[in-house]
Scaffold this active site. Sequence first.
Site, PDB file in Angstrom:
ATOM      1  N   TYR A 139     -16.033  10.736   9.335  1.00 12.88           N
ATOM      2  CA  TYR A 139     -15.422   9.337   8.926  1.00 12.88           C
ATOM      3  C   TYR A 139     -16.234   8.519   8.188  1.00 12.88           C
ATOM      4  O   TYR A 139     -15.773   7.622   7.500  1.00 12.88           O
ATOM      5  CB  TYR A 139     -14.861   9.007  10.151  1.00 12.88           C
ATOM      6  CG  TYR A 139     -13.788   7.897  10.018  1.00 12.88           C
ATOM      7  CD1 TYR A 139     -12.544   8.027   9.005  1.00 12.88           C
ATOM      8  CD2 TYR A 139     -13.932   6.555  10.132  1.00 12.88           C
ATOM      9  CE1 TYR A 139     -11.502   7.275   8.998  1.00 12.88           C
ATOM     10  CE2 TYR A 139     -12.730   5.500  10.154  1.00 12.88           C
ATOM     11  CZ  TYR A 139     -11.772   6.049   9.374  1.00 12.88           C
ATOM     12  OH  TYR A 139     -10.659   5.063   8.959  1.00 12.88           O
ATOM     13  N   GLY A 175       0.910  -1.261  -0.113  1.00  7.54           N
ATOM     14  CA  GLY A 175      -0.030  -0.014  -0.072  1.00  7.54           C
ATOM     15  C   GLY A 175       0.849   1.356   0.080  1.00  7.54           C
ATOM     16  O   GLY A 175       0.048   2.380   0.208  1.00  7.54           O
ATOM     17  N   LYS A 177     -13.748  -0.150   9.244  1.00  4.23           N
ATOM     18  CA  LYS A 177     -12.624  -0.512  10.246  1.00  4.23           C
ATOM     19  C   LYS A 177     -13.034  -1.211  11.492  1.00  4.23           C
ATOM     20  O   LYS A 177     -12.094  -2.124  11.807  1.00  4.23           O
ATOM     21  CB  LYS A 177     -11.932   0.821  10.472  1.00  4.23           C
ATOM     22  CG  LYS A 177     -11.479   1.466   9.535  1.00  4.23           C
ATOM     23  CD  LYS A 177      -9.913   0.899   9.156  1.00  4.23           C
ATOM     24  CE  LYS A 177      -9.144   1.835   7.962  1.00  4.23           C
ATOM     25  NZ  LYS A 177      -8.235   1.135   7.560  1.00  4.23           N
TER      26      LYS A 177
END
Length: 259
Positions: free
Chosen positions: A160, A19, A167
Amino acid sequence: MTQASSSFSLQGKKGLILGIANDHSIAWGCAKMAVQQGAQVVASCLNDKARKYVEPLTQPLGIDLVNCNVETEGELQALVDHAVKTMGQIDFVIHSIAWAPIEDLHGDVVDSSREGFARAVSVSCHSFAEVAKLCAPHMPNGGSMLSMTYLGSGEAVPNYGLMGPVKAALESMVRYMAMELGPRNIRVHAVSPGPILTRAASGIAEFDKLMQTAIDKAPLQRLVTLEEIASLSAFLCTDAASGMTGQTIYVDAGVHAMD
């Protein structure tokens, strides 16, 4: 080097880090720290467009860089195959990939599309399980697997949005992976950094306000640095952390401890 000090080192270990997007990426901080600690590293970036920014960083450190889009069939398998061919085995994996369609990320969770939510979970969460399945057979001595999460998994953080539930799923997956891979001596953690301005974070609406809120709440009265996140991640990949698994570990200047 004494036995005690060597347990805090990555000397001789082989790592796969997923990533890297640019010099602000958590994955880049981790890759740089791992090499400084003596590890051999194979790393991934998304595509040729990202490679233009990433290769000038990785090449001087001898990091082998491979393009990998986890949504493209076969690319994750090819990445792991290349890592095993290059290094012989894998001792640690750091998964630092998060993505959601911008229209879903910027909207309310109740307005998110089924397709967008599914893609966000696939890229940001399930790909960690996929890479674990591919890497585990090549970890003869056990080792560590890490993924990156955020405080918004356990509490509602303004703006968010969709990534909060994603998550939360990732952190749950970490616990189950720790249970399942523990008999192979593979330890699994979620690292939960405070906000820093990565490319992924820049897609979150009003991210500057989120960072200022973190500073205001933090006992240390500041944001954490990329080096601090990388240092924690490196420690979790060393033998010194051999008794730890299944945890979400915060490196956020103490924000998680405040109400």
